[in-house]
Design a protein around this motif. Structure first.
Motif, PDB file in Angstrom:
ATOM      1  N   UNK A  77       0.767  -1.443  -0.040  1.00  0.00           N
ATOM      2  CA  UNK A  77       0.083  -0.001  -0.077  1.00  0.00           C
ATOM      3  C   UNK A  77       0.943   0.985   0.061  1.00  0.00           C
ATOM      4  N   UNK A  78       0.228   2.516  -0.426  1.00  0.00           N
ATOM      5  CA  UNK A  78       1.047   3.590  -0.178  1.00  0.00           C
ATOM      6  C   UNK A  78       1.346   3.989   1.173  1.00  0.00           C
ATOM      7  N   UNK A  79       2.626   4.475   1.269  1.00  0.00           N
ATOM      8  CA  UNK A  79       3.216   4.805   2.550  1.00  0.00           C
ATOM      9  C   UNK A  79       2.342   5.945   3.126  1.00  0.00           C
ATOM     10  N   UNK A  80       1.348   6.724   2.563  1.00  0.00           N
ATOM     11  CA  UNK A  80       0.721   7.616   3.143  1.00  0.00           C
ATOM     12  C   UNK A  80      -0.671   7.064   3.475  1.00  0.00           C
ATOM     13  N   UNK A  81      -0.897   5.758   3.529  1.00  0.00           N
ATOM     14  CA  UNK A  81      -1.943   5.034   3.959  1.00  0.00           C
ATOM     15  C   UNK A  81      -1.637   4.264   5.245  1.00  0.00           C
ATOM     16  N   UNK A  82      -2.425   4.350   6.293  1.00  0.00           N
ATOM     17  CA  UNK A  82      -1.681   4.089   7.585  1.00  0.00           C
ATOM     18  C   UNK A  82      -2.259   2.538   7.963  1.00  0.00           C
ATOM     19  N   UNK A  83      -2.815   2.079   7.301  1.00  0.00           N
ATOM     20  CA  UNK A  83      -3.558   0.734   7.473  1.00  0.00           C
ATOM     21  C   UNK A  83      -2.359  -0.333   6.990  1.00  0.00           C
ATOM     22  N   UNK A  84      -1.412   0.073   5.852  1.00  0.00           N
ATOM     23  CA  UNK A  84      -0.784  -1.034   5.481  1.00  0.00           C
ATOM     24  C   UNK A  84       0.900  -1.257   5.903  1.00  0.00           C
ATOM     25  N   UNK A  85       0.953  -2.638   5.921  1.00  0.00           N
ATOM     26  CA  UNK A  85       2.444  -2.754   6.431  1.00  0.00           C
ATOM     27  C   UNK A  85       3.458  -2.720   5.296  1.00  0.00           C
ATOM     28  N   UNK A  86       4.699  -2.008   5.607  1.00  0.00           N
ATOM     29  CA  UNK A  86       5.600  -2.001   4.465  1.00  0.00           C
ATOM     30  C   UNK A  86       6.236  -3.281   4.368  1.00  0.00           C
ATOM     31  N   UNK A  87       6.506  -3.431   3.035  1.00  0.00           N
ATOM     32  CA  UNK A  87       7.319  -4.556   2.464  1.00  0.00           C
ATOM     33  C   UNK A  87       8.885  -4.529   2.634  1.00  0.00           C
ATOM     34  N   UNK A 275      -1.088   8.162  16.416  1.00  0.00           N
ATOM     35  CA  UNK A 275      -0.889   6.889  15.163  1.00  0.00           C
ATOM     36  C   UNK A 275      -1.269   5.752  16.087  1.00  0.00           C
ATOM     37  N   UNK A 276      -2.018   5.650  16.856  1.00  0.00           N
ATOM     38  CA  UNK A 276      -2.400   4.412  17.716  1.00  0.00           C
ATOM     39  C   UNK A 276      -3.402   3.457  16.787  1.00  0.00           C
ATOM     40  N   UNK A 277      -3.740   4.087  15.826  1.00  0.00           N
ATOM     41  CA  UNK A 277      -4.608   2.948  14.866  1.00  0.00           C
ATOM     42  C   UNK A 277      -3.928   2.447  13.563  1.00  0.00           C
ATOM     43  N   UNK A 278      -2.676   3.050  13.363  1.00  0.00           N
ATOM     44  CA  UNK A 278      -1.807   2.631  12.381  1.00  0.00           C
ATOM     45  C   UNK A 278      -1.352   1.349  12.394  1.00  0.00           C
ATOM     46  N   UNK A 279      -0.970   0.627  11.133  1.00  0.00           N
ATOM     47  CA  UNK A 279      -0.411  -0.710  11.196  1.00  0.00           C
ATOM     48  C   UNK A 279       0.703  -0.858  12.051  1.00  0.00           C
ATOM     49  N   UNK A 280       1.267  -1.434  12.930  1.00  0.00           N
ATOM     50  CA  UNK A 280       2.213  -1.612  13.588  1.00  0.00           C
ATOM     51  C   UNK A 280       3.602  -1.707  12.710  1.00  0.00           C
ATOM     52  N   UNK A 281       3.377  -2.348  11.615  1.00  0.00           N
ATOM     53  CA  UNK A 281       4.355  -2.570  10.558  1.00  0.00           C
ATOM     54  C   UNK A 281       4.478  -1.433   9.613  1.00  0.00           C
ATOM     55  N   UNK A 282       3.878  -0.379   9.871  1.00  0.00           N
ATOM     56  CA  UNK A 282       3.783   0.798   8.723  1.00  0.00           C
ATOM     57  C   UNK A 282       5.300   1.243   8.711  1.00  0.00           C
TER      58      UNK A 282
END
Length: 311
Positions: A77-87, A275-282
């Motif tokens: 997902x985009x790094x500016x969307x908060x629910x996605x984990x980074x690869x 940022x409490x609701x963001x994906x922990x792996x964002x």
């Protein structure tokens, strides 16, 4: 491919030029460069057979085919969307990773290695009448590919599907999101939320696409209040902006200067205090080595992204 407006029953001179529309909706708001750069030169001219380039297999969506896939994050997902984990690919190769920093570090004299990039190459806004005739939905993928002459299964088709999915995914609590497929739809969304007396701001870089060591200079200041909408340009054959309004968000103007003195940046930074609701792996947490909800997280806006704030 070339999408013929006449073939869709549209004559361009029947529509007001985008500049006139902008002035009618936002009479006190200068048009920022990221918007003017995306206006198609043919729109508004009195021509009976005007073509709008929406990108064929070789254009529109930015793909670094000769770079072993770098900067192409089809599965992420985009790094500016908060629910996605980074690869792992994003962590090592995504130039946006360098744009994240902590609010406590936003001080004159702070040194940062930054890579300001533009999201896409050679894309333009479609006229509103054309954009409305092209579906933008996961349920209409075959029709979209047919209209835009995109080969199913190609890398470009995967990127397009990713963009549409990003737009359809629900946001976090307190976030209102909208994907604008035309200039008009973006202006209508922002003015419906913030009114018509707005600033439309963007990061301004003197030297394009350069990785440099920058230093924050004197003049950091907060802009606007608690209400703001940020619009991110997505990878797509024509201009599509992912816009969202979030709570607990503040914007800053941050002047930067390269260490060699050769480049200055008028940067816009967005800071998220919750940022409490963001994906922990964002991506932000992995880059900054912090946990969700612990400290305010900030990021610079790339050049072709926009901040909308009430005056």
């Amino acid at each position: 491919m070339q999408l013929c407006l006449v073939g869709l029953g549209i004559i361009t001179h029947a529509a007001s030029p985008p500049q006139l529309y902008w002035k009618s909706m936002l009479p006190n708001t200068p048009m920022p460069k990221p918007i003017s750069d995306l206006l198609h030169p043919a729109v508004g001219k009195e021509e009976k057979n005007t073509n709008v380039d929406v990108g064929g297999e070789g254009g529109g969506v930015s793909v670094s085919a000769g770079n072993k896939g770098k900067q192409v994050y089809v599965g992420a997902g985009s790094p500016f969307q908060y629910l996605y984990a980074a690869t792992e690919t994003q962590l090592h190769d995504d130039p946006n990773a360098a744009l994240f920093f902590l609010e406590k570090d936003m001080l004159p004299g702070k040194k940062m290695k930054l890579h300001f990039t533009k999201t896409t190459n050679a894309v333009k806004f479609l006229p509103e009448q054309v954009a409305k005739r092209i579906p933008f939905s996961s349920s209409k993928i075959p029709e979209i590919f047919s209209k835009l002459s995109v080969k199913p299964g190609s890398l470009k088709s995967q990127i397009m599907k990713r963009t549409i999915k990003d737009c359809e995914e629900p946001g976090i609590t307190g976030e209102e999101k909208y994907c604008a497929t035309s200039l008009e739809s973006m202006v209508e969304f922002t003015t419906s939320k913030l009114g018509r007396n707005l600033w439309a701001l963007s990061t301004e870089v003197e030297e394009e696409n350069q990785t440099m060591k920058y230093t924050m200079t004197v003049g950091v200041r907060k802009v606007g209040g608690k209400r703001a909408i940020v619009c991110h340009l997505k990878k797509y054959p024509y201009a599509v902006f992912y816009c969202h309004e979030t709570e607990a968000t503040f914007a800053y103007y941050v002047p930067l200067e390269s260490d060699d003195g050769g480049s200055k940046v008028k940067a816009i930074a967005i800071c998220h205090t919750d940022t409490s609701q963001w994906n922990p792996k964002h991506l932000a947490f992995q880059v900054l080595k912090v946990k969700p909800g612990t400290v305010p997280v900030c990021h610079f806006l790339p050049e072709d992204h926009l901040l909308w704030i009430p005056k």
